[in-house]
Design a protein around this motif. Structure first.
Motif, short mmCIF file in Angstrom:
data_model
loop_
_atom_site.label_atom_id
_atom_site.label_comp_id
_atom_site.label_asym_id
_atom_site.label_seq_id
_atom_site.Cartn_x
_atom_site.Cartn_y
_atom_site.Cartn_z
N ILE A 207 7.32 5.78 -3.22
CA ILE A 207 7.20 5.07 -1.95
C ILE A 207 7.16 6.06 -0.81
O ILE A 207 7.85 7.09 -0.82
CB ILE A 207 8.37 4.08 -1.76
CG1 ILE A 207 8.17 3.26 -0.47
CG2 ILE A 207 9.71 4.79 -1.76
CD1 ILE A 207 9.14 2.09 -0.34
N THR A 208 6.31 5.77 0.16
CA THR A 208 6.22 6.57 1.39
C THR A 208 6.62 5.69 2.56
O THR A 208 6.01 4.63 2.79
CB THR A 208 4.79 7.10 1.60
OG1 THR A 208 4.40 7.85 0.45
CG2 THR A 208 4.71 7.98 2.83
N VAL A 209 7.64 6.11 3.31
CA VAL A 209 8.14 5.30 4.45
C VAL A 209 8.46 6.20 5.63
O VAL A 209 8.68 7.41 5.48
CB VAL A 209 9.40 4.51 4.07
CG1 VAL A 209 9.09 3.45 3.03
CG2 VAL A 209 10.49 5.44 3.56
N GLN B 48 12.70 -1.94 -0.13
CA GLN B 48 11.40 -2.28 -0.72
C GLN B 48 11.42 -2.10 -2.23
O GLN B 48 10.93 -2.96 -2.98
CB GLN B 48 10.31 -1.41 -0.10
CG GLN B 48 9.84 -1.87 1.27
CD GLN B 48 8.58 -1.13 1.70
OE1 GLN B 48 8.68 -0.08 2.29
NE2 GLN B 48 7.43 -1.70 1.37
N ILE B 49 11.97 -1.00 -2.70
CA ILE B 49 11.95 -0.71 -4.13
C ILE B 49 12.79 -1.73 -4.91
O ILE B 49 12.37 -2.24 -5.96
CB ILE B 49 12.46 0.72 -4.41
CG1 ILE B 49 11.47 1.75 -3.87
CG2 ILE B 49 12.70 0.95 -5.90
CD1 ILE B 49 10.12 1.74 -4.56
N VAL B 50 13.97 -2.05 -4.39
CA VAL B 50 14.83 -3.03 -5.08
C VAL B 50 14.12 -4.38 -5.15
O VAL B 50 14.17 -5.06 -6.19
CB VAL B 50 16.20 -3.15 -4.36
CG1 VAL B 50 16.98 -4.35 -4.88
CG2 VAL B 50 17.01 -1.87 -4.55
N PRO C 163 0.79 -1.23 0.00
CA PRO C 163 0.00 0.00 0.00
C PRO C 163 0.82 1.28 0.00
O PRO C 163 0.34 2.32 -0.46
CB PRO C 163 -0.82 -0.13 1.29
CG PRO C 163 -0.92 -1.59 1.54
CD PRO C 163 0.39 -2.15 1.08
N ASN C 164 2.05 1.21 0.52
CA ASN C 164 2.84 2.44 0.59
C ASN C 164 3.63 2.72 -0.68
O ASN C 164 4.42 3.66 -0.75
CB ASN C 164 3.79 2.40 1.79
CG ASN C 164 4.87 1.34 1.64
OD1 ASN C 164 4.58 0.25 1.18
ND2 ASN C 164 6.10 1.67 2.04
N VAL C 165 3.45 1.90 -1.73
CA VAL C 165 4.15 2.09 -3.00
C VAL C 165 3.12 2.27 -4.11
O VAL C 165 2.20 1.46 -4.25
CB VAL C 165 5.08 0.91 -3.32
CG1 VAL C 165 5.78 1.14 -4.67
CG2 VAL C 165 6.12 0.72 -2.22
N VAL D 289 8.89 10.79 1.15
CA VAL D 289 8.35 10.26 -0.11
C VAL D 289 9.49 10.28 -1.11
O VAL D 289 10.14 11.31 -1.33
CB VAL D 289 7.17 11.12 -0.62
CG1 VAL D 289 6.68 10.58 -1.96
CG2 VAL D 289 6.04 11.15 0.40
N TYR D 290 9.73 9.10 -1.75
CA TYR D 290 10.85 8.97 -2.68
C TYR D 290 10.32 8.39 -3.99
O TYR D 290 9.52 7.46 -4.00
CB TYR D 290 11.91 8.04 -2.09
CG TYR D 290 13.21 8.01 -2.85
CD1 TYR D 290 14.17 9.01 -2.70
CD2 TYR D 290 13.50 6.95 -3.73
CE1 TYR D 290 15.36 8.97 -3.39
CE2 TYR D 290 14.69 6.90 -4.43
CZ TYR D 290 15.62 7.92 -4.25
OH TYR D 290 16.80 7.89 -4.95
N ARG D 291 10.74 8.98 -5.11
CA ARG D 291 10.27 8.54 -6.42
C ARG D 291 11.46 8.12 -7.27
O ARG D 291 12.46 8.83 -7.36
CB ARG D 291 9.50 9.66 -7.11
CG ARG D 291 8.92 9.26 -8.47
CD ARG D 291 8.16 10.40 -9.10
NE ARG D 291 6.99 10.76 -8.30
CZ ARG D 291 6.17 11.75 -8.62
NH1 ARG D 291 6.41 12.48 -9.71
NH2 ARG D 291 5.12 12.03 -7.86
N VAL D 292 11.33 6.93 -7.92
CA VAL D 292 12.38 6.43 -8.80
C VAL D 292 11.83 6.32 -10.21
O VAL D 292 10.65 6.00 -10.41
CB VAL D 292 12.92 5.07 -8.33
CG1 VAL D 292 13.53 5.17 -6.96
CG2 VAL D 292 11.83 4.01 -8.36
#
Length: 526
Positions: free
Chosen positions: A447-449, A477-479, A431-433, A518-521
């Motif tokens: 992603i919000t962490v 999480q992203i990897v 849910p956080n992605v 909040v991080y965006r890739v």
């Protein structure tokens, strides 16, 4: 040069019909008390109120001090006009030979004192030199201390009163009717010309309800106005009855303009221009003079017997109750709209019924504006439909419909942007992605962490630790998602993608003990 008023020498009449208290006066400029209520008494005993009182402001400039030729006939012309307007029931305020400061202040004081009563009539008269600049696009009234513009153009622009200011005053005053007359040759671009309409009595009562700003000039642009006015005596004769073209006991502003346009060219080389301001809401009415000796004998379409008059009064009470209870157009047959129209079938000139219909329209306007503001466009459209039922030619309805259409477009664009920004499609995303972009062409993951900063005594250290903790979680999480079945990236590719991302938002809590980021890739499509 001494035998003409330089082009745009203006006579502006701006008279306000007001109800004055007893013994109202002014030492300087001169002021004389006028009548109060202006009304028509019909044969059946009904009274139609046109205005609540009368005031006139007369401004004459004859003794110039900075290079303009004097206009010696103006004082006598002002006295003659004052006498005529006093006989018509106007109270008269005069300002003679004002400088630039006094001219502007005279307008402002007069408007401040008399220009904010809705049922008054305004009439302003300026007599003196006028001038146009910038290829005729800018007009000015010339006070006694304005220099010759051919010698000092900037000095003239600083001292003269621009017509743009007159137009601003015309729009800002709240009195119902205002008539501006210019004894000058002046461009008609400030108003829209109109032909003379059919002057039936129902038209007169409609004209008396709706607002208007009317303008009449003594000549068209480029013509010369003689120093001794022809415009003024023809104007006086017109309001005394010669301008009543259809012999109904009224001289309307449009009748007056047509009469002057026909009469003045017979005596001098100038052709008056007339019309109304271009603003729709201020161009619907017509300025009204009542011809002396006829106002009490007019054959108006009103109730013809006492019982019918009583019926009208009873109906009006019921109509007002409907309005106060917000029964505007429903229920059927027991609402304000239907009720006021019943009154108008009995008395087509009933001012209370006309004002009542206007109040219903204004009530729906406010409801529609509120509906648009809160985003209830369906409700707003229903109110617009009701306004058009009340007044098929309503400009209010058109303006509101335009606002609703703009709001709909904004909402559609917002939904489209939202659809493009966040879409489902990442089966392994918790849910956080969120997947960013279109489902068939994703552009990124967001992603919000949260991260914890520990219990160090140093706030800055806690913040650094909290941010590192959150970034570590985000990367993990992203990897994992990028290496999963949705994207099938290698460990090296996943780490490279993460490192290419950007921090979008960062917020600390409890003095750095906790952080939310909040991080965006960016994504490489699999």
């Amino acid at each position: 040069m001494n035998n003409i008023r330089l082009s745009l020498s203006a006579v502006i009449i701006f008279a306000a019909l007001f109800f004055l208290p007893e013994n109202s006066h002014s030492a300087n400029p001169g002021l004389h008390r006028g009548i109060g209520l202006v009304a028509i008494n019909t044969p059946s005993g009904n009274q139609i109120n046109l205005y609540e009182g009368s005031h006139a402001l007369l401004v004459g400039v004859s003794d110039y001090t900075a290079g303009w030729p004097d206009l010696e006939s103006i004082p006598k012309e002002m006295n003659r006009l004052e006498t005529s307007l006093l006989k018509k029931g106007f109270s008269v305020t005069k300002i003679i030979n004002p400088d630039s400061t006094s001219l502007k202040r005279g307008f402002e004081n007069f408007i401040d004192k008399y220009g904010f009563e809705s049922e008054n009539r305004l009439l302003f008269f300026f007599s003196g030199h006028g001038y146009t600049r910038k290829n005729g696009s800018k007009g000015y009234l010339v006070p006694v201390d304005a220099p010759d513009p051919t010698q000092d153009d900037k000095g003239f622009a600083r001292k003269a009163l621009p017509m743009s200011m007159i137009m601003a005053w015309a729009r800002n005053i709240e009195s119902k009717h205002a008539l501006f007359l210019f004894d000058s040759c002046f461009s008609g671009t400030i108003f829209k010309t109109r032909g003379l309409s059919d002057k039936t009595h129902p038209t007169v009562r409609k004209q008396s309800v709706k607002p208007v700003r009317q303008f009449i000039t003594a000549g068209s642009a480029g013509e010369e106005v003689p120093a001794k006015s022809v415009f003024l005596p023809v104007f006086i004769d017109a309001i005394d009855g010669e301008g009543d073209l259809n012999k109904d006991g009224y001289v309307s502003g449009m009748e007056l303009g047509l009469h002057l346009q026909q009469k003045i060219p017979q005596h001098t080389n100038q052709t008056p221009q007339f019309g109304k301001i271009s603003d729709y809401e201020l161009s619907q009415g017509d300025f009204i003079f009542i011809v002396d000796g006829e106002s009490d004998e007019m054959d108006l379409p009103v109730a013809t017997d006492h019982s019918e008059k009583n019926n009208i009064n009873k109906l009006l009470v019921a109509c007002d109750n409907h309005l106060q209870s917000n029964r505007l157009t429903t229920p059927t047959n027991t609402n304000a709209f239907t009720c006021y129209n019943k009154v108008l079938k009995l008395d087509a000139s009933n001012i209370k019924a006309l004002n009542g219909l206007n109040a219903v329209e204004q009530r729906y306007k406010k409801l529609a504006q509120k509906a648009v503001k809160v985003g209830n466009l369906k409700k707003a459209r229903s109110y617009i439909t009701k306004i058009r039922k009340i007044n098929p030619e309503s400009q209010i309805a058109e303006e509101l419909a335009s606002k609703v259409a703009n709001k709909q477009k904004i909402n559609r664009d917002a939904k489209q942007r939202a659809k493009k920004l966040i879409v489902p499609g990442c089966t392994a995303c918790p849910p956080n992605v969120k997947l960013i972009g279109l489902s068939n062409a994703p552009t990124g993951l967001e992603i919000t962490v949260d991260g914890l900063g520990g219990s160090s005594d140093r706030i800055m250290l806690r913040k650094i630790r909290a941010q590192k903790s959150a970034m570590k979680k985000a990367k993990k999480q992203i990897v994992a998602i990028l290496k999963g079945p949705d994207f099938n990236k290698s460990n090296s590719e996943a780490n490279t993608i993460f490192e290419a991302g950007d921090l979008q938002d960062l917020e600390y809590f409890d003095d750095g003990k906790r952080v939310s980021l909040v991080y965006r890739v960016p994504l490489i499509k699999k």
